[in-house]
Design a protein around this motif. Structure first.
Motif, short mmCIF file in Angstrom:
data_model
loop_
_atom_site.label_atom_id
_atom_site.label_comp_id
_atom_site.label_asym_id
_atom_site.label_seq_id
_atom_site.Cartn_x
_atom_site.Cartn_y
_atom_site.Cartn_z
N HIS A 134 0.98 -1.09 -0.02
CA HIS A 134 -0.02 0.09 -0.01
C HIS A 134 0.78 1.31 -0.19
O HIS A 134 1.96 1.12 0.23
CB HIS A 134 -0.96 0.01 1.09
CG HIS A 134 -0.22 0.04 2.55
ND1 HIS A 134 0.01 1.07 2.97
CD2 HIS A 134 -0.09 -0.70 3.35
CE1 HIS A 134 0.85 0.84 4.35
NE2 HIS A 134 0.45 -0.34 4.63
N VAL A 143 -2.18 -1.08 -3.74
CA VAL A 143 -3.73 -1.22 -3.36
C VAL A 143 -3.87 -0.26 -1.89
O VAL A 143 -2.98 -0.11 -1.23
CB VAL A 143 -4.31 -2.56 -3.19
CG1 VAL A 143 -4.21 -2.95 -4.40
CG2 VAL A 143 -3.55 -3.29 -2.22
N ASP A 155 -6.47 -1.28 3.34
CA ASP A 155 -7.28 -2.12 3.75
C ASP A 155 -7.77 -2.99 2.75
O ASP A 155 -8.58 -4.06 2.78
CB ASP A 155 -8.68 -1.28 4.16
CG ASP A 155 -9.41 -0.76 3.33
OD1 ASP A 155 -8.83 -0.65 1.98
OD2 ASP A 155 -10.35 -0.01 3.51
N ARG A 156 -6.91 -3.01 1.49
CA ARG A 156 -7.26 -3.93 0.46
C ARG A 156 -6.13 -5.00 0.27
O ARG A 156 -6.08 -5.72 -0.49
CB ARG A 156 -7.42 -3.17 -0.73
CG ARG A 156 -8.87 -2.49 -0.93
CD ARG A 156 -10.07 -3.41 -0.97
NE ARG A 156 -9.70 -4.36 -2.20
CZ ARG A 156 -10.41 -5.30 -2.68
NH1 ARG A 156 -11.14 -5.88 -1.49
NH2 ARG A 156 -10.29 -6.20 -3.46
N ASP A 190 -6.85 -8.79 0.83
CA ASP A 190 -7.80 -9.10 -0.01
C ASP A 190 -7.23 -9.25 -1.45
O ASP A 190 -7.43 -10.12 -2.18
CB ASP A 190 -8.87 -8.22 -0.45
CG ASP A 190 -9.94 -8.07 0.82
OD1 ASP A 190 -9.85 -9.24 1.61
OD2 ASP A 190 -10.64 -7.17 1.14
N GLU A 191 -6.39 -8.42 -1.82
CA GLU A 191 -5.86 -8.46 -3.04
C GLU A 191 -4.72 -9.54 -3.30
O GLU A 191 -4.32 -10.14 -4.20
CB GLU A 191 -4.96 -7.12 -3.47
CG GLU A 191 -4.18 -7.03 -4.87
CD GLU A 191 -5.25 -6.61 -5.70
OE1 GLU A 191 -5.04 -6.88 -7.22
OE2 GLU A 191 -6.39 -6.37 -5.57
N THR A 210 -6.76 -12.68 -3.82
CA THR A 210 -7.36 -12.67 -4.99
C THR A 210 -5.92 -13.49 -5.94
O THR A 210 -6.27 -14.35 -6.74
CB THR A 210 -7.81 -11.41 -5.42
OG1 THR A 210 -8.92 -11.00 -5.07
CG2 THR A 210 -7.96 -11.35 -7.00
#
Length: 257
Positions: free
Chosen positions: A124, A181, A184-185, A188-189, A192
């Motif tokens: 991030h 990203v 907070d992602r 999740d990234e 994925t």
């Protein structure tokens, strides 16, 4: 036993979390041992097809070596220390499954090296990475080899001798953060991407990773041999202990102020 490493499963993805957030996930001998065990367990588990490595908390992936441990080293313990890193790096390099670093904060020193040994890195905008070991009196041996393989000799010299940390945009521009990203992602990234990689043909994945290891094995062995020689000389000089004490006392003074 203290759980310095946490593991979790998300279907076919295994997640390993560095779990010393109170000291920015800095590692010591017991933590490294548990990390090796976690990698080996996921490697043996046929249901796991991809692995994510991350840090607890929102400040650091890992600050690298716990200086409270290394400040007590003598020449012989410095040699043993290199052996501990050999076991960890060997466990990572021998994985047949893709490994993703979910960078939730700073990755410094040996943590920078661990992040570079991962196949992918998701971060991030607040992530910083680099090799500040010289600032605390630690001579770099495995770090320069890993960095040269990934970012070339000129940048390796820059980061090793200056001890500076790179901001996320510089890391992305030179290819060592694959995707940036929102904070907070990040996980999740990473999940994925891990699921995408887990769906790839496993034999081809294993053979590709095996070939990457073969291509870099001679350099890896050379840096370990150099590490034993260099760390023995460094710790015999007494400089690392003096510099780490100074670094820790200055950090304590800044926190108190």
């Amino acid at each position: 036993m203290d759980r310095f490493i946490l593991t979790a499963r998300h279907g076919e993805v295994g997640v390993i979390t560095l779990n010393r957030p109170q000291i920015l996930n800095a590692w010591h001998s017991a933590m490294r041992k548990q990390l090796v065990e976690a990698f080996e367990a996921f490697e043996k588990d046929e249901a796991i097809r991809a692995i994510i490595l991350t840090g607890a908390g929102d400040r650091a992936f890992s600050a690298g070596q716990d200086l409270n441990e290394t400040k007590t080293f003598d020449a012989e313990r410095g040699k043993e220390w290199v052996g501990e890193w050999e076991r960890l790096y060997e466990a990572m390099r021998s994985l047949s499954k893709p490994l993703i670093a979910a960078l939730n904060g700073v990755a410094a020193g040996s943590a920078f090296q661990v992040a570079l040994l991962c196949d992918f890195r998701i971060g991030h905008p607040g992530v910083r990475m680099g090799q500040p070991e010289i600032n605390s009196g630690i001579a770099s041996t495995t770090g320069p080899w890993i960095m040269r393989e990934i970012i070339g000799l000129a940048r390796t010299i820059d980061l090793t001798l200056s001890g500076r940390l790179m901001e996320s945009d510089e890391c992305h521009s030179i290819g060592i953060i694959n995707r940036i990203v929102p904070q907070d992602r990040v996980m999740d990234e990473a999940l994925t991407l891990a699921r995408e990689l887990a769906a790839k043909p496993p034999v081809a994945m294993r053979l590709d990773k095996q070939r990457f290891r073969e291509m870099t094995e001679a350099g890896f062995r050379d840096c370990l041999e150099a590490g034993v020689r260099i760390q023995r000389e460094a710790y015999a000089s007494g400089e690392p202990a003096r510099m780490m004490e100074l670094f820790l006392s200055e950090r304590a003074a800044r926190k108190a102020g």
